[in-house]
Motif scaffolding. Structure first.
Motif, PDB file in Angstrom:
ATOM      1  N   ARG A 139      -8.511  -2.846  11.525  1.00 62.01           N
ATOM      2  CA  ARG A 139      -7.079  -2.414  11.454  1.00 62.01           C
ATOM      3  C   ARG A 139      -6.747  -4.049  11.302  1.00 62.01           C
ATOM      4  NH1 ARG A 139      -4.628  -0.288  16.393  1.00 62.01           N
ATOM      5  NH2 ARG A 139      -6.043  -1.113  17.637  1.00 62.01           N
ATOM      6  N   ALA A 140      -5.438  -4.511  10.877  1.00 65.83           N
ATOM      7  CA  ALA A 140      -4.797  -5.194  11.179  1.00 65.83           C
ATOM      8  C   ALA A 140      -3.498  -4.899  11.028  1.00 65.83           C
ATOM      9  CB  ALA A 140      -4.600  -5.731   9.201  1.00 65.83           C
ATOM     10  N   LEU A 141      -2.876  -5.763  12.511  1.00 65.32           N
ATOM     11  CA  LEU A 141      -0.616  -6.074  12.862  1.00 65.32           C
ATOM     12  C   LEU A 141      -0.443  -6.344  11.230  1.00 65.32           C
ATOM     13  CD1 LEU A 141       1.095  -5.045  14.877  1.00 65.32           C
ATOM     14  CD2 LEU A 141       0.187  -7.465  15.584  1.00 65.32           C
ATOM     15  N   ARG A 142       0.354  -5.762  10.875  1.00 64.69           N
ATOM     16  CA  ARG A 142       1.365  -6.077  10.113  1.00 64.69           C
ATOM     17  C   ARG A 142       2.532  -7.027  10.495  1.00 64.69           C
ATOM     18  NH1 ARG A 142       2.984  -0.700   7.253  1.00 64.69           N
ATOM     19  NH2 ARG A 142       3.829  -2.203   5.295  1.00 64.69           N
ATOM     20  N   ASP A 143       2.607  -8.211  10.659  1.00 67.16           N
ATOM     21  CA  ASP A 143       3.350  -8.780  10.891  1.00 67.16           C
ATOM     22  C   ASP A 143       3.634 -10.191  10.255  1.00 67.16           C
ATOM     23  OD1 ASP A 143       5.119 -10.132  12.664  1.00 67.16           O
ATOM     24  OD2 ASP A 143       3.588 -11.853  13.462  1.00 67.16           O
ATOM     25  N   GLU A 144       3.108  -9.802   8.501  1.00 68.89           N
ATOM     26  CA  GLU A 144       4.028 -10.403   7.431  1.00 68.89           C
ATOM     27  C   GLU A 144       4.234  -9.776   6.981  1.00 68.89           C
ATOM     28  OE1 GLU A 144       2.140  -8.618   4.565  1.00 68.89           O
ATOM     29  OE2 GLU A 144       1.613  -7.279   6.149  1.00 68.89           O
ATOM     30  N   GLY A 145       4.831 -10.160   5.474  1.00 66.08           N
ATOM     31  CA  GLY A 145       6.074  -9.500   4.586  1.00 66.08           C
ATOM     32  C   GLY A 145       5.141  -9.135   3.738  1.00 66.08           C
ATOM     33  N   ARG A 151       3.695  -0.511   1.293  1.00 64.01           N
ATOM     34  CA  ARG A 151       4.368   1.021   2.189  1.00 64.01           C
ATOM     35  C   ARG A 151       4.910   0.420   3.489  1.00 64.01           C
ATOM     36  NH1 ARG A 151      -1.665   2.627   3.313  1.00 64.01           N
ATOM     37  NH2 ARG A 151      -0.231   4.692   3.974  1.00 64.01           N
ATOM     38  N   SER A 152       5.923   1.151   3.571  1.00 58.15           N
ATOM     39  CA  SER A 152       6.381   1.675   4.818  1.00 58.15           C
ATOM     40  C   SER A 152       6.347   1.407   6.540  1.00 58.15           C
ATOM     41  CB  SER A 152       7.834   1.714   4.689  1.00 58.15           C
ATOM     42  OG  SER A 152       7.301   3.835   4.216  1.00 58.15           O
ATOM     43  N   ALA A 153       5.296   2.651   6.217  1.00 55.03           N
ATOM     44  CA  ALA A 153       4.516   3.202   7.049  1.00 55.03           C
ATOM     45  C   ALA A 153       3.907   2.742   7.988  1.00 55.03           C
ATOM     46  CB  ALA A 153       4.646   5.137   7.332  1.00 55.03           C
ATOM     47  N   GLY A 154       3.654   3.181   9.509  1.00 57.38           N
ATOM     48  CA  GLY A 154       2.501   1.766   9.851  1.00 57.38           C
ATOM     49  C   GLY A 154       2.726   0.504  10.642  1.00 57.38           C
ATOM     50  N   ALA A 213      -3.591  -7.156   6.120  1.00 54.58           N
ATOM     51  CA  ALA A 213      -2.636  -6.627   6.498  1.00 54.58           C
ATOM     52  C   ALA A 213      -2.580  -6.283   5.113  1.00 54.58           C
ATOM     53  CB  ALA A 213      -1.849  -6.986   7.223  1.00 54.58           C
ATOM     54  N   ALA A 214      -2.067  -7.653   4.608  1.00 47.80           N
ATOM     55  CA  ALA A 214      -1.139  -7.148   3.278  1.00 47.80           C
ATOM     56  C   ALA A 214      -2.727  -6.353   2.092  1.00 47.80           C
ATOM     57  CB  ALA A 214      -1.125  -8.524   2.861  1.00 47.80           C
ATOM     58  N   LEU A 215      -4.120  -6.828   2.166  1.00 48.64           N
ATOM     59  CA  LEU A 215      -5.170  -6.411   1.157  1.00 48.64           C
ATOM     60  C   LEU A 215      -4.849  -5.017   1.498  1.00 48.64           C
ATOM     61  CD1 LEU A 215      -7.384  -9.543   1.808  1.00 48.64           C
ATOM     62  CD2 LEU A 215      -5.757  -8.599  -0.571  1.00 48.64           C
ATOM     63  N   TYR A 216      -5.126  -4.397   2.846  1.00 48.83           N
ATOM     64  CA  TYR A 216      -4.829  -3.860   3.117  1.00 48.83           C
ATOM     65  C   TYR A 216      -4.113  -1.943   2.967  1.00 48.83           C
ATOM     66  CZ  TYR A 216     -10.085  -3.712   5.942  1.00 48.83           C
ATOM     67  OH  TYR A 216     -10.685  -4.688   6.415  1.00 48.83           O
ATOM     68  N   ALA A 217      -3.226  -2.804   2.782  1.00 52.15           N
ATOM     69  CA  ALA A 217      -2.063  -1.933   2.331  1.00 52.15           C
ATOM     70  C   ALA A 217      -2.258  -2.195   1.236  1.00 52.15           C
ATOM     71  CB  ALA A 217      -0.515  -2.752   2.641  1.00 52.15           C
ATOM     72  N   PHE A 218      -2.097  -2.954   0.256  1.00 48.93           N
ATOM     73  CA  PHE A 218      -2.654  -2.992  -1.422  1.00 48.93           C
ATOM     74  C   PHE A 218      -3.838  -2.068  -1.825  1.00 48.93           C
ATOM     75  CE2 PHE A 218      -6.045  -4.798  -4.117  1.00 48.93           C
ATOM     76  CZ  PHE A 218      -5.817  -3.954  -5.479  1.00 48.93           C
ATOM     77  N   ALA A 219      -4.808  -2.201  -0.386  1.00 53.61           N
ATOM     78  CA  ALA A 219      -6.086  -0.863  -1.510  1.00 53.61           C
ATOM     79  C   ALA A 219      -5.920  -0.185  -1.363  1.00 53.61           C
ATOM     80  CB  ALA A 219      -7.391  -1.854   0.253  1.00 53.61           C
ATOM     81  N   ALA A 220      -4.762  -0.042  -0.520  1.00 51.39           N
ATOM     82  CA  ALA A 220      -4.013   2.139   0.379  1.00 51.39           C
ATOM     83  C   ALA A 220      -3.312   2.519  -1.574  1.00 51.39           C
ATOM     84  CB  ALA A 220      -4.122   2.126   1.570  1.00 51.39           C
TER      85      ALA A 220
END
Length: 269
Positions: A139-145, A151-154, A213-220
């Motif tokens: 998991r990666a802390l979403r401290d980027e844009g 996605r919004s949540a998490g 974080a961005a790659l995992y949000a994209f992947a989901a």
């Protein structure tokens, strides 16, 4: 009527409409790049790699193990192809940072990629070993844009559970230690303050990097298989021998974890 330009609110969290399709999509970009460059349509390999530092690409190209794909239509990048044990891989170097990594990921999947692996240099937060070693990013802390456009949540973006389990098992056989854990994804590496580092440390975060974080949000959101590794090579420049990756700038070790991840994905498919 209130003028939106007078608001102090950040536009990062406004007007996202997450369920609405994007007007600009990667297929359109690739189609027009092929038209402008007079390129044939050719699929990329099933397994592709993001190499933000570019060390793996440079080493493979310098030794003749990788060849540039002259049909790759990406405007900002070069794609190289290489083989390992009879399997072909594609690799893109120097896609540094969340927005650039996801830009390239979108293009690779649109061009035929089926599985993406990212291996990026990282700074140590909570020690697990003496660098260099790897973190399989759970998991990666979403401290980027970038992730906030998908996605919004998490607070964290997470690796798919089934993929995590299979890749973690496969990595037990690699030479360099691989630890599963969390990272902190930042857009601003030169703003890694003591306060920010302590926050990350208090959450048990192992390392700081710039893409996961961005790659995992994209992947989901896109339902695409993506695995990210942090190659912990430094303590943020606080020691004299920081940023040393090992033999061939860490290429041998990085290729081991890439192959292990690819083998786990192929076995599950």
């Amino acid at each position: 009527m209130t003028d939106p330009s007078d608001s102090d609110a950040s536009p990062l969290f406004e007007a996202k409409a997450f369920d609405e399709p994007s007007v600009f999509d990667p297929d359109a970009l690739l189609k027009n790049a092929r038209r402008q460059k007079d390129l044939p349509e050719r699929s990329v390999p099933d397994v592709c790699v993001l190499d933000p530092d570019g060390d793996v690409v440079r080493q493979l190209a310098a030794t003749g193990a990788a060849r540039k794909d002259e049909t790759w239509p990406g405007y900002h990048t070069d794609l190289y192809r290489f083989e390992r044990d009879g399997e072909e891989f594609g690799i893109v170097g120097c896609a540094v940072g969340a927005s650039f990594a996801v830009l390239v990921a979108e293009q690779l999947f649109a061009a035929g990629c089926e599985f993406l692996v990212s291996v990026t240099s990282s700074g140590r937060i909570v020690p697990k070993d003496d660098p260099p070693y790897f973190v399989l990013i759970e998991r990666a802390l979403r401290d980027e844009g970038t992730s906030h456009h998908y996605r919004s949540a998490g607070r964290y973006a997470v690796l798919d559970d089934n993929l995590r389990a299979s890749v973690e098992d496969a990595c037990e056989s690699v030479s360099r230690p691989v630890y599963a854990g969390a990272t902190w994804t930042t857009d601003a590496p030169f703003r890694e303050t003591e306060t920010a580092i302590e926050r990350a440390r208090s959450e048990g975060i192992l390392a700081v990097e710039m893409e996961a974080a961005a790659l995992y949000a994209f992947a989901a959101v896109r339902d695409r298989p993506v695995v990210c590794f942090a190659h912990v090579t430094n303590q943020m420049g606080q020691t004299e021998e920081d940023f040393e990756k090992g033999d061939a700038d860490g290429t041998r070790d990085a290729l081991e974890v890439i192959e292990a991840a690819a083998a786990a994905w192929r076995a599950s498919n």
